[in-house]
Design a protein around this motif. Structure first.
Motif, PDB file in Angstrom:
ATOM      1  N   GLY A 237      -5.867  -7.334   7.050  1.00 36.41           N
ATOM      2  CA  GLY A 237      -6.551  -8.494   6.510  1.00 36.41           C
ATOM      3  C   GLY A 237      -7.716  -8.087   5.638  1.00 36.41           C
ATOM      4  N   HIS A 238      -8.916  -8.544   6.005  1.00 36.94           N
ATOM      5  CA  HIS A 238     -10.088  -8.265   5.180  1.00 36.94           C
ATOM      6  C   HIS A 238     -10.520  -6.805   5.263  1.00 36.94           C
ATOM      7  CE1 HIS A 238     -13.314  -9.837   2.716  1.00 36.94           C
ATOM      8  NE2 HIS A 238     -14.168  -9.115   3.401  1.00 36.94           N
ATOM      9  N   LEU A 239     -10.176  -6.130   6.347  1.00 40.57           N
ATOM     10  CA  LEU A 239     -10.639  -4.760   6.566  1.00 40.57           C
ATOM     11  C   LEU A 239      -9.657  -3.711   6.063  1.00 40.57           C
ATOM     12  CD1 LEU A 239     -11.953  -5.137  10.236  1.00 40.57           C
ATOM     13  CD2 LEU A 239     -13.272  -5.283   8.118  1.00 40.57           C
ATOM     14  N   GLY A 240      -8.675  -4.119   5.284  1.00 42.02           N
ATOM     15  CA  GLY A 240      -7.613  -3.206   4.899  1.00 42.02           C
ATOM     16  C   GLY A 240      -8.070  -1.899   4.293  1.00 42.02           C
ATOM     17  N   SER A 241      -9.110  -1.930   3.452  1.00 44.80           N
ATOM     18  CA  SER A 241      -9.546  -0.695   2.800  1.00 44.80           C
ATOM     19  C   SER A 241     -10.075   0.320   3.798  1.00 44.80           C
ATOM     20  CB  SER A 241     -10.614  -1.001   1.742  1.00 44.80           C
ATOM     21  OG  SER A 241     -11.726  -1.680   2.312  1.00 44.80           O
ATOM     22  N   ASN A 242     -10.645  -0.151   4.904  1.00 50.07           N
ATOM     23  CA  ASN A 242     -11.138   0.750   5.945  1.00 50.07           C
ATOM     24  C   ASN A 242     -10.109   1.002   7.042  1.00 50.07           C
ATOM     25  OD1 ASN A 242     -13.679   1.430   4.999  1.00 50.07           O
ATOM     26  ND2 ASN A 242     -14.724  -0.242   6.050  1.00 50.07           N
ATOM     27  N   ALA A 243      -9.330  -0.024   7.372  1.00 51.48           N
ATOM     28  CA  ALA A 243      -8.364   0.118   8.458  1.00 51.48           C
ATOM     29  C   ALA A 243      -7.118   0.878   8.027  1.00 51.48           C
ATOM     30  CB  ALA A 243      -7.968  -1.263   8.981  1.00 51.48           C
ATOM     31  N   ARG A 244      -6.769   0.784   6.742  1.00 50.72           N
ATOM     32  CA  ARG A 244      -5.622   1.493   6.178  1.00 50.72           C
ATOM     33  C   ARG A 244      -6.083   2.280   4.953  1.00 50.72           C
ATOM     34  NH1 ARG A 244      -3.733  -0.050  10.353  1.00 50.72           N
ATOM     35  NH2 ARG A 244      -1.977  -1.495  10.695  1.00 50.72           N
ATOM     36  N   PRO A 245      -7.037   3.191   5.126  1.00 55.48           N
ATOM     37  CA  PRO A 245      -7.652   3.837   3.954  1.00 55.48           C
ATOM     38  C   PRO A 245      -6.683   4.649   3.113  1.00 55.48           C
ATOM     39  CG  PRO A 245      -8.321   4.941   5.979  1.00 55.48           C
ATOM     40  CD  PRO A 245      -7.640   3.683   6.393  1.00 55.48           C
ATOM     41  N   ASP A 246      -5.711   5.329   3.733  1.00 53.36           N
ATOM     42  CA  ASP A 246      -4.775   6.137   2.957  1.00 53.36           C
ATOM     43  C   ASP A 246      -3.859   5.255   2.113  1.00 53.36           C
ATOM     44  OD1 ASP A 246      -5.842   8.465   3.987  1.00 53.36           O
ATOM     45  OD2 ASP A 246      -4.439   8.541   5.666  1.00 53.36           O
ATOM     46  N   VAL A 247      -3.405   4.150   2.695  1.00 52.70           N
ATOM     47  CA  VAL A 247      -2.578   3.205   1.940  1.00 52.70           C
ATOM     48  C   VAL A 247      -3.392   2.607   0.794  1.00 52.70           C
ATOM     49  CG1 VAL A 247      -1.295   1.031   2.065  1.00 52.70           C
ATOM     50  CG2 VAL A 247      -1.147   2.683   3.949  1.00 52.70           C
ATOM     51  N   PHE A 248      -4.611   2.220   1.099  1.00 55.18           N
ATOM     52  CA  PHE A 248      -5.501   1.641   0.084  1.00 55.18           C
ATOM     53  C   PHE A 248      -5.730   2.618  -1.060  1.00 55.18           C
ATOM     54  CE2 PHE A 248     -10.034   1.300  -1.284  1.00 55.18           C
ATOM     55  CZ  PHE A 248      -9.914   0.127  -2.021  1.00 55.18           C
ATOM     56  N   ALA A 249      -6.053   3.872  -0.737  1.00 54.19           N
ATOM     57  CA  ALA A 249      -6.324   4.867  -1.775  1.00 54.19           C
ATOM     58  C   ALA A 249      -5.090   5.125  -2.625  1.00 54.19           C
ATOM     59  CB  ALA A 249      -6.814   6.164  -1.139  1.00 54.19           C
ATOM     60  N   ARG A 250      -3.917   5.126  -2.017  1.00 62.04           N
ATOM     61  CA  ARG A 250      -2.689   5.346  -2.782  1.00 62.04           C
ATOM     62  C   ARG A 250      -2.433   4.205  -3.760  1.00 62.04           C
ATOM     63  NH1 ARG A 250       0.494   5.882   1.161  1.00 62.04           N
ATOM     64  NH2 ARG A 250       1.587   3.877   1.114  1.00 62.04           N
ATOM     65  N   ILE A 251      -2.686   2.959  -3.319  1.00 60.18           N
ATOM     66  CA  ILE A 251      -2.506   1.802  -4.209  1.00 60.18           C
ATOM     67  C   ILE A 251      -3.450   1.898  -5.408  1.00 60.18           C
ATOM     68  CG2 ILE A 251      -2.830  -0.699  -4.385  1.00 60.18           C
ATOM     69  CD1 ILE A 251      -1.916  -0.872  -1.447  1.00 60.18           C
ATOM     70  N   VAL A 252      -4.711   2.222  -5.135  1.00 61.73           N
ATOM     71  CA  VAL A 252      -5.697   2.339  -6.219  1.00 61.73           C
ATOM     72  C   VAL A 252      -5.338   3.493  -7.143  1.00 61.73           C
ATOM     73  CG1 VAL A 252      -8.127   2.733  -6.772  1.00 61.73           C
ATOM     74  CG2 VAL A 252      -7.512   1.301  -4.812  1.00 61.73           C
ATOM     75  N   ASP A 253      -4.913   4.598  -6.567  1.00 65.05           N
ATOM     76  CA  ASP A 253      -4.557   5.775  -7.357  1.00 65.05           C
ATOM     77  C   ASP A 253      -3.368   5.491  -8.260  1.00 65.05           C
ATOM     78  OD1 ASP A 253      -4.703   8.500  -8.154  1.00 65.05           O
ATOM     79  OD2 ASP A 253      -3.102   8.996  -6.762  1.00 65.05           O
ATOM     80  N   ASP A 254      -2.346   4.834  -7.724  1.00 60.83           N
ATOM     81  CA  ASP A 254      -1.168   4.519  -8.530  1.00 60.83           C
ATOM     82  C   ASP A 254      -1.549   3.690  -9.751  1.00 60.83           C
ATOM     83  OD1 ASP A 254       0.440   5.864  -6.766  1.00 60.83           O
ATOM     84  OD2 ASP A 254       1.188   4.076  -5.742  1.00 60.83           O
ATOM     85  N   PHE A 255      -2.526   2.810  -9.561  1.00 59.60           N
ATOM     86  CA  PHE A 255      -2.921   1.921 -10.650  1.00 59.60           C
ATOM     87  C   PHE A 255      -3.914   2.584 -11.602  1.00 59.60           C
ATOM     88  CE2 PHE A 255      -5.596  -1.387 -12.527  1.00 59.60           C
ATOM     89  CZ  PHE A 255      -4.640  -2.208 -13.099  1.00 59.60           C
ATOM     90  N   VAL A 256      -5.021   3.077 -11.066  1.00 66.74           N
ATOM     91  CA  VAL A 256      -6.111   3.585 -11.903  1.00 66.74           C
ATOM     92  C   VAL A 256      -5.785   4.944 -12.506  1.00 66.74           C
ATOM     93  CG1 VAL A 256      -8.528   4.298 -11.942  1.00 66.74           C
ATOM     94  CG2 VAL A 256      -7.835   2.281 -10.627  1.00 66.74           C
ATOM     95  N   ALA A 257      -5.380   5.891 -11.658  1.00 65.44           N
ATOM     96  CA  ALA A 257      -5.133   7.241 -12.163  1.00 65.44           C
ATOM     97  C   ALA A 257      -3.956   7.262 -13.123  1.00 65.44           C
ATOM     98  CB  ALA A 257      -4.900   8.203 -11.003  1.00 65.44           C
ATOM     99  N   GLY A 258      -2.954   6.437 -12.876  1.00 60.71           N
ATOM    100  CA  GLY A 258      -1.830   6.378 -13.782  1.00 60.71           C
ATOM    101  C   GLY A 258      -2.251   5.989 -15.187  1.00 60.71           C
TER     102      GLY A 258
END
Length: 264
Positions: A237-258
């Motif tokens: 839910g609201h805590l996804g970036s902290n509760a699922r940090p690896d998933v969150f970082a991968r989503i951001v990486d796929d978008f930004v780093a790409g």
């Protein structure tokens, strides 16, 4: 200024949420720092920032702060990621400093038209009441989410204690928190959305699990910002970036780093 600069790779500025301190996002920052050069800080108006807050200028206080940090770090531009309340500052920066924004990431950000409940507005005007009530209400609003994210009581307890420890290592400023609450009285961000030209990613958790910021409000950014992409993090839910940090970082990486590598 309480500021961190970690990792290497494309620069990513992470704007903290309602608490105003980067320490409350340490799991997310640690995961992002494996993929990016992550810069985060205490929000203007918080004593740890060393910066004043001019009520009349609202979110432009944060625009100035982000711009100052980019200059001091020798960066012409960076991806700007705002978590929850921090997304409003990220949106404003991307709208007025387009040339310095390589990408915009909005994470569980209060949507257009969002406003404080009447009792919360009263609390915000009486800061000594605001923080105790804010802290007391939070566990009840997060209970269902935590149960889904952490299925065992041991894992839930470990995560919760880690978050609560921040109250001692990075104390919340009562006055600054109440001031942020008053900034949320009624959001009028449609003009800022229309001014954003950077590639934009909107991230939320499950609609049924985020009881802090309504997902249907955050979803609107994906419609109001031209070309924005929308991603849902499942089982959080609201805590996804902290509760699922690896998933969150991968989503951001796929978008930004790409996009960074494509531009390079």
């Amino acid at each position: 200024m309480d500021l961190i600069d970690r990792g290497s790779g494309p620069p990513l500025v992470v704007i903290p949420g309602f608490q105003g301190r980067w320490q409350y996002h340490q799991p997310a920052i640690a995961a992002l720092a494996e993929r990016f050069r992550v810069i985060s800080f205490a929000l203007a108006g918080d004593p740890a920032s060393g910066l004043p807050f001019d009520d009349a200028r609202g979110f432009d206080n944060y625009v100035d702060q982000i711009g100052q940090i980019l200059r001091e770090r020798g960066l012409e531009r960076a991806a700007i990621c705002g978590i929850s309340f921090g997304g409003l500052a990220a949106l404003r920066f991307a709208a007025v400093a387009a040339e310095r924004t390589s990408a915009l990431v909005l994470v569980s950000t209060p949507g257009p038209g969002w406003h404080l409940k009447r009792r919360h507005e009263f609390y915000a005007r009486t800061p000594r009441l605001f923080v105790p009530v804010f802290v007391a209400e939070t566990p009840f609003r997060l209970g269902r989410e935590l149960a889904r994210e952490f299925p065992t009581w041991r894992s839930r307890t470990a995560f919760s204690l880690g978050q609560m420890l921040n109250l001692f290592t990075a104390p919340i400023s009562i006055g600054a928190l109440a001031g942020r609450g008053l900034l949320l009285r009624r959001l009028d961000v449609e003009c800022d959305c229309a001014s954003v030209s950077a590639p934009t990613l909107v991230i939320t958790g499950d609609r049924a699990l985020d009881r802090i910021v309504p997902v249907q409000g955050t979803e609107r950014y994906a419609r109001l910002i031209d070309g924005a992409r929308y991603v849902v993090m499942e089982n959080t839910g609201h805590l996804g970036s902290n509760a699922r940090p690896d998933v969150f970082a991968r989503i951001v990486d796929d978008f930004v780093a790409g996009r960074h590598h494509a531009a390079a």
